[in-house]
Scaffold this motif. Structure first.
Motif, short mmCIF file in Angstrom:
data_model
loop_
_atom_site.label_atom_id
_atom_site.label_comp_id
_atom_site.label_asym_id
_atom_site.label_seq_id
_atom_site.Cartn_x
_atom_site.Cartn_y
_atom_site.Cartn_z
N LEU A 46 10.16 12.52 24.56
CA LEU A 46 11.09 11.44 25.46
C LEU A 46 10.17 10.82 26.02
CD1 LEU A 46 13.65 14.04 26.91
CD2 LEU A 46 14.19 12.01 25.29
N GLU A 47 8.76 11.22 26.59
CA GLU A 47 7.92 10.21 27.23
C GLU A 47 7.19 9.46 26.21
OE1 GLU A 47 6.24 13.48 30.78
OE2 GLU A 47 5.00 13.31 28.98
N ASP A 48 6.65 9.97 25.12
CA ASP A 48 6.00 9.15 23.99
C ASP A 48 6.75 8.19 23.51
OD1 ASP A 48 3.89 10.66 24.24
OD2 ASP A 48 4.27 12.19 22.37
N GLU A 49 8.34 8.22 23.41
CA GLU A 49 9.13 7.28 23.01
C GLU A 49 9.59 6.38 23.99
OE1 GLU A 49 12.27 9.11 20.37
OE2 GLU A 49 10.88 10.02 19.16
N GLY A 50 9.14 6.64 25.30
CA GLY A 50 9.39 5.29 26.15
C GLY A 50 10.59 5.68 26.84
N PHE A 51 11.50 6.81 26.86
CA PHE A 51 12.63 7.10 27.51
C PHE A 51 12.38 7.49 28.94
CE2 PHE A 51 14.01 7.81 23.33
CZ PHE A 51 15.24 7.27 23.36
N ILE A 52 11.21 7.99 29.24
CA ILE A 52 10.84 8.40 30.53
C ILE A 52 9.32 7.47 30.71
CG2 ILE A 52 9.76 10.06 31.95
CD1 ILE A 52 11.07 12.24 30.27
N GLU A 53 9.29 6.39 31.62
CA GLU A 53 8.51 5.50 31.97
C GLU A 53 7.43 5.91 32.83
OE1 GLU A 53 10.51 2.01 32.92
OE2 GLU A 53 10.93 1.38 30.88
N GLY A 54 7.74 6.78 33.52
CA GLY A 54 6.75 7.31 34.53
C GLY A 54 7.24 8.29 35.60
N TYR A 55 6.64 8.76 36.56
CA TYR A 55 6.71 9.57 37.55
C TYR A 55 6.47 9.04 38.78
CZ TYR A 55 7.88 12.97 33.76
OH TYR A 55 8.14 13.29 32.62
N HIS A 56 7.25 8.90 39.87
CA HIS A 56 6.91 8.56 41.03
C HIS A 56 7.42 9.25 42.32
CE1 HIS A 56 10.38 6.30 40.49
NE2 HIS A 56 10.44 6.03 41.90
N ALA A 57 6.82 9.02 43.63
CA ALA A 57 7.66 9.59 44.72
C ALA A 57 8.34 8.42 45.35
CB ALA A 57 6.42 9.88 45.76
N LYS A 58 9.46 8.62 45.96
CA LYS A 58 10.42 7.60 46.40
C LYS A 58 10.02 7.64 48.03
CE LYS A 58 14.80 5.82 47.05
NZ LYS A 58 16.23 6.07 47.32
N LEU A 59 9.35 6.45 48.38
CA LEU A 59 9.23 6.38 50.03
C LEU A 59 10.03 6.14 50.66
CD1 LEU A 59 5.57 5.22 49.47
CD2 LEU A 59 6.16 7.65 49.59
#
Length: 156
Positions: A46-59
């Motif tokens: 899912l990451e490699d195919e671009g369904f998941i673009e990244g991970y982040h903290a919501k501030l």
């Protein structure tokens, strides 16, 4: 269009990650009633195919000092390639601009902008937004109260 069709397990993985981006592979696999290796492989795909673009903290923007949130509409007079490229580069460089969308309708762009206070926002409008190439109109709509803020997509 998705690069491959997603099944229910893929959708569940995406939904669970939207709820908790820090979920461990072991916990995710347990929730899916599958072993860790196949779960990790699905997640990686899912990451490699671009369904998941990244991970982040919501501030919390207020707690880190950004008390002003504005939605800015802009109209441009020039639409040539050079002006467009300069405009896009300047928008991407500005940390105060959280999002910028080229839109259809009465205006060319809609932006979400943060600032520390009204003086900071006024300075940003004068020194950045009004100096963007080709811009002829800038309208600000200040947020008085945020009712909902989410980047979560409806899954399934």
């Amino acid at each position: 269009m998705p690069e491959h069709s997603l099944d229910n397990t893929d959708f569940t993985i995406l939904d669970e990650l939207q709820k908790d981006g820090k979920i461990s592979n072991a916990k995710l696999a347990s929730q899916l009633a599958m072993s860790e290796s196949p779960c990790w492989r699905r997640l990686k795909k899912l990451e490699d195919e671009g369904f998941i673009e990244g991970y982040h903290a919501k501030l919390n923007r207020r707690k880190v000092g950004y008390g002003v949130l504005s939605f800015v509409t802009m109209t441009c007079a020039l639409h040539d390639e050079k002006t467009k490229a300069e405009f896009e580069a300047l928008v991407k460089q500005s940390e105060n601009i959280q999002s910028c969308h080229n839109t259809a309708g009465n205006t060319d762009f809609v932006m979400q902008v943060v600032a520390r206070d009204l003086d900071d926002y006024s300075h940003f409008v004068d020194s950045v937004l009004r100096k963007l190439p080709g811009v002829v109109s800038v309208q600000s709509n200040l947020s008085l109260r945020e009712l909902k803020s989410s980047t979560r997509l409806p899954i399934k």
